[in-house]
Design a protein around this motif. Structure first.
Motif, PDB file in Angstrom:
ATOM      1  N   LYS A 159       3.705 -54.058  86.141  1.00  0.00           N
ATOM      2  CA  LYS A 159       5.126 -54.392  86.244  1.00  0.00           C
ATOM      3  C   LYS A 159       5.679 -54.940  84.922  1.00  0.00           C
ATOM      4  O   LYS A 159       6.779 -55.498  84.884  1.00  0.00           O
ATOM      5  N   GLN A 160       4.886 -54.798  83.849  1.00  0.00           N
ATOM      6  CA  GLN A 160       5.303 -55.258  82.515  1.00  0.00           C
ATOM      7  C   GLN A 160       5.151 -54.129  81.486  1.00  0.00           C
ATOM      8  O   GLN A 160       4.322 -54.222  80.577  1.00  0.00           O
TER       9      GLN A 160
ATOM     10  N   SER B  53       9.087 -55.672  79.078  1.00  0.00           N
ATOM     11  CA  SER B  53      10.096 -56.187  80.005  1.00  0.00           C
ATOM     12  C   SER B  53       9.515 -56.042  81.408  1.00  0.00           C
ATOM     13  O   SER B  53       8.358 -55.657  81.563  1.00  0.00           O
ATOM     14  N   SER B  54      10.319 -56.342  82.400  1.00  0.00           N
ATOM     15  CA  SER B  54       9.917 -56.029  83.779  1.00  0.00           C
ATOM     16  C   SER B  54      10.152 -54.544  84.033  1.00  0.00           C
ATOM     17  O   SER B  54      11.019 -53.933  83.401  1.00  0.00           O
ATOM     18  N   ASP B  55       9.396 -53.975  84.954  1.00  0.00           N
ATOM     19  CA  ASP B  55       9.683 -52.574  85.339  1.00  0.00           C
ATOM     20  C   ASP B  55      10.969 -52.506  86.163  1.00  0.00           C
ATOM     21  O   ASP B  55      11.455 -51.435  86.473  1.00  0.00           O
ATOM     22  N   GLU B  56      11.532 -53.676  86.490  1.00  0.00           N
ATOM     23  CA  GLU B  56      12.803 -53.695  87.213  1.00  0.00           C
ATOM     24  C   GLU B  56      13.999 -53.934  86.277  1.00  0.00           C
ATOM     25  O   GLU B  56      15.123 -54.089  86.735  1.00  0.00           O
TER      26      GLU B  56
ATOM     27  N   ASN C  40       9.175 -61.935  89.010  1.00  0.00           N
ATOM     28  CA  ASN C  40       8.095 -62.904  89.079  1.00  0.00           C
ATOM     29  C   ASN C  40       6.732 -62.332  89.384  1.00  0.00           C
ATOM     30  O   ASN C  40       5.957 -62.941  90.131  1.00  0.00           O
ATOM     31  N   ASP C  41       6.430 -61.195  88.800  1.00  0.00           N
ATOM     32  CA  ASP C  41       5.072 -60.674  88.974  1.00  0.00           C
ATOM     33  C   ASP C  41       4.100 -61.506  88.144  1.00  0.00           C
ATOM     34  O   ASP C  41       2.940 -61.658  88.497  1.00  0.00           O
ATOM     35  N   ASP C  42       4.597 -62.038  87.018  1.00  0.00           N
ATOM     36  CA  ASP C  42       3.748 -62.827  86.114  1.00  0.00           C
ATOM     37  C   ASP C  42       4.490 -64.111  85.725  1.00  0.00           C
ATOM     38  O   ASP C  42       4.696 -64.393  84.545  1.00  0.00           O
ATOM     39  N   ASN C  43       4.891 -64.861  86.725  1.00  0.00           N
ATOM     40  CA  ASN C  43       5.558 -66.140  86.509  1.00  0.00           C
ATOM     41  C   ASN C  43       6.657 -66.093  85.443  1.00  0.00           C
ATOM     42  O   ASN C  43       6.674 -66.915  84.523  1.00  0.00           O
ATOM     43  N   GLY C  44       7.522 -65.114  85.561  1.00  0.00           N
ATOM     44  CA  GLY C  44       8.682 -65.055  84.673  1.00  0.00           C
ATOM     45  C   GLY C  44       8.438 -64.344  83.354  1.00  0.00           C
ATOM     46  O   GLY C  44       9.375 -64.163  82.571  1.00  0.00           O
ATOM     47  N   TYR C  45       7.200 -63.958  83.071  1.00  0.00           N
ATOM     48  CA  TYR C  45       6.917 -63.211  81.839  1.00  0.00           C
ATOM     49  C   TYR C  45       7.202 -61.714  82.025  1.00  0.00           C
ATOM     50  O   TYR C  45       6.775 -60.884  81.222  1.00  0.00           O
TER      51      TYR C  45
END
Ligand code: ISL
Ligand code: CA
Length: 536
Positions: free
Chosen positions: A147-148, A85-88, A39-44
């Protein structure tokens, strides 16, 4: 709608409101991303494409939601976020480990240039589009937050992974996808420096990039064409000529695109945070251009706002005295143009922008990064910056849905993740449902009118008086029927001259946002008045 009091809306909450959504006349629900995400960018920023975000519930909740939607004869569109994607995500966790990791090429890694970023591209969320990673001494590309990380679409394995994800959800029975930044996947080889600027540096090397149509066609051939579904690509900055390539009837790529022209015209020169008042002819020119440009060649999509844009009534109407009238007028326009209309949550009750006092009340990563860059590090004037935020911020559209006049607008029994708009006591669903004259009931009628009027759906488009600074006047024609629409975009009375080509004596009023008997004649239109006539 929050179902468990943790202050965050969730899938069960949405399920509990399906009757309300259906009642408005909705056919298809597009849901913003609900996948596993930090959730760094509201689920994006997705860390698992096949699972649900903890805060939103479980896969069981999702299945229930999907069943509930289908049981009511509606359909569900999911958000496909695969530019990054997420960095996670486990791909990225692997990718960053070493240069020879099998996932290394899932992302876009480059050596430093003179000890700095590999090129001058900027992120949409402020600062450079590159992040240095100690472990391997290289930078990775991120067009959005750090983070994306951007996925490497040149890598066939990445594309196969994406198609598998698409298949996974379609096999579950969803009805299509809204594809996030769907014109940014393909980057020009060599990633050359972009032209000078402060924002959007480098876009010319990845917007509608060299292989983008090949990628969309491939996804169509391999997956989406095998299902009875719909697709819509979100495409900031897409020119009409390019849009035709994505949605052209013979192209086999996508069904629709969201173009951005109307979102860009009220910004500043190379600074989208600045804002200006747009003369009506400029706004009309955007809509008219897309009406004419796609007619007969590809299907259009129509929207005033979404989770990334300010509230419609605050931006293009009047959120004071004429809030109801102007919102009704603006949606009269949206529901009488060619294309599929999209209505964002809360628009049906005329929710407005919010004016938070302090930067701390805002949540959005785009805002927080911009504040850091401009105010904290750049010394920009905080009040002026806040003023821009109050106009433009994405959080304007993200404040919790206003269900009733009780505490926190009935959205949650806990503390909402983002403050509710203080105007919830006057503007809420309960009030709207009780008032026969509400925006909700008007929109319900508009939707019904459209569905039962083929010319409103399929008709072509012809505009009158494009230079008129107060009125938008147009007609649609289909199989001998004519829809004639007049809209007053001002808070003043404005005189209308019925075009000679229009047979006023045969005109029957279909809908108007003012009461009383209206006849199509030369005369005055009241503030924000909108009238729709059928002539056949
Ligand atoms: O909203 C914007 C500026 O205020 C756009 O630049 C926006 O970021 C762009 O349209 C892309 O939007 C989509 O992708 C983003 C995500 O943050 C948005 O919510 C999404 O709609 C990155 O995934
Ligand atoms: Ca919750």
């Amino acid at each position: 709608m929050d179902s468990n009091g943790d202050g965050i809306g969730d899938l069960k909450g949405v399920t509990s409101k399906l009757d309300y959504i259906k009642d408005l006349g909705v056919d298809v629900i597009w849901m913003s991303p609900c996948y596993k995400s930090p959730n760094d960018d509201n689920g994006y920023d997705i860390s698992d494409y096949r699972d649900i975000m903890d805060e939103f519930g479980t896969m069981e909740d999702f299945n229930e939601l999907l069943e509930g939607i289908h049981a009511r004869g509606m359909k569900l569109l999911m958000d496909l976020v695969v530019n990054h994607s997420s960095d996670e995500h486990k791909w990225f966790l692997e990718s960053r480990k070493s240069k020879d990791n099998p996932y290394r090429d899932y992302y876009i890694w480059r050596d430093p240039r003179d000890g700095k970023e590999p090129n001058n591209w900027t992120s949409f969320f402020s600062g450079p589009a590159w992040e240095y990673d100690e472990a391997t001494g290289q930078y990775y590309l991120h067009l959005f937050s750090k983070k994306q990380p951007d996925l490497n679409w040149e890598n066939e394995k990445v594309r196969e992974e994406v198609y598998d994800i698409v298949k996974f959800w379609l096999d579950k029975g969803i009805d299509g996808f809204r594809m996030d930044v769907a014109n940014l996947y393909s980057k020009v080889e060599g990633l050359p420096d972009g032209g000078p600027g402060y924002e959007n540096v480098g876009t010319e090397f990845y917007q509608d990039g060299p292989r983008i149509h090949e990628f969309h066609h491939e996804m169509y051939e391999k997956v989406t064409s095998k299902y009875d579904i719909m697709t819509v690509g979100e495409m900031s900055g897409v020119p009409l000529e390019q849009a035709l390539k994505y949605v052209g009837n013979d192209r086999e790529e996508l069904n629709m695109v969201f173009q951005f022209d109307q979102n860009l015209i009220d910004g500043g020169e190379n600074d989208h945070w600045a804002h200006r008042t747009v003369p009506l002819p400029e706004l009309k020119a955007v809509f008219s251009k897309w009406q004419n440009g796609l007619n007969g060649k590809g299907w259009n999509s129509l929207y005033w706002t979404n989770h990334d844009q300010p509230r419609t009534v605050s931006r293009w109407g009047n959120d004071g005295e004429y809030r109801k009238k102007s919102q009704k007028m603006l949606y009269t326009m949206l529901l009488t143009l060619q294309g599929t209309p999209y209505i964002y949550q809360g628009e049906e009750i005329g929710m407005t922008n919010v004016s938070f006092d302090s930067i701390d009340d805002y949540d959005d990563v785009e805002i927080r990064n911009m504040w850091q860059e401009r105010v904290v590090r750049g010394g920009a004037d905080p009040e002026e910056t806040l003023d821009n935020i109050r106009y433009r911020a994405r959080d304007n559209a993200r404040t919790p849905m206003q269900w009733d006049e009780t505490e926190n607008a009935g959205f949650t029994t806990g503390t909402p993740w983002l403050k509710v708009n203080p105007n919830y006591k006057e503007i809420n669903v309960k009030e709207a449902l009780e008032d026969p004259d509400s925006i909700f009931h008007y929109m319900q009628r508009l939707i019904r009118m459209r569905k039962s009027t083929p010319v409103a759906i399929y008709g072509d488009f012809k505009e009158y008086e494009p230079e008129n600074e107060s009125l938008y006047i147009y007609e649609r024609n289909y199989e001998g029927a004519k829809l004639f629409v007049v809209l007053n975009f001002t808070d003043k009375e404005v005189s209308l001259t019925v075009p000679e080509a229009v047979d006023a004596s045969a005109a029957k009023l279909l809908i108007s946002n003012y009461d009383g008997e209206q006849k199509l004649t030369d005369g005055k239109l009241l503030p924000y008045e909108g009238q729709v006539y059928l002539i056949q």
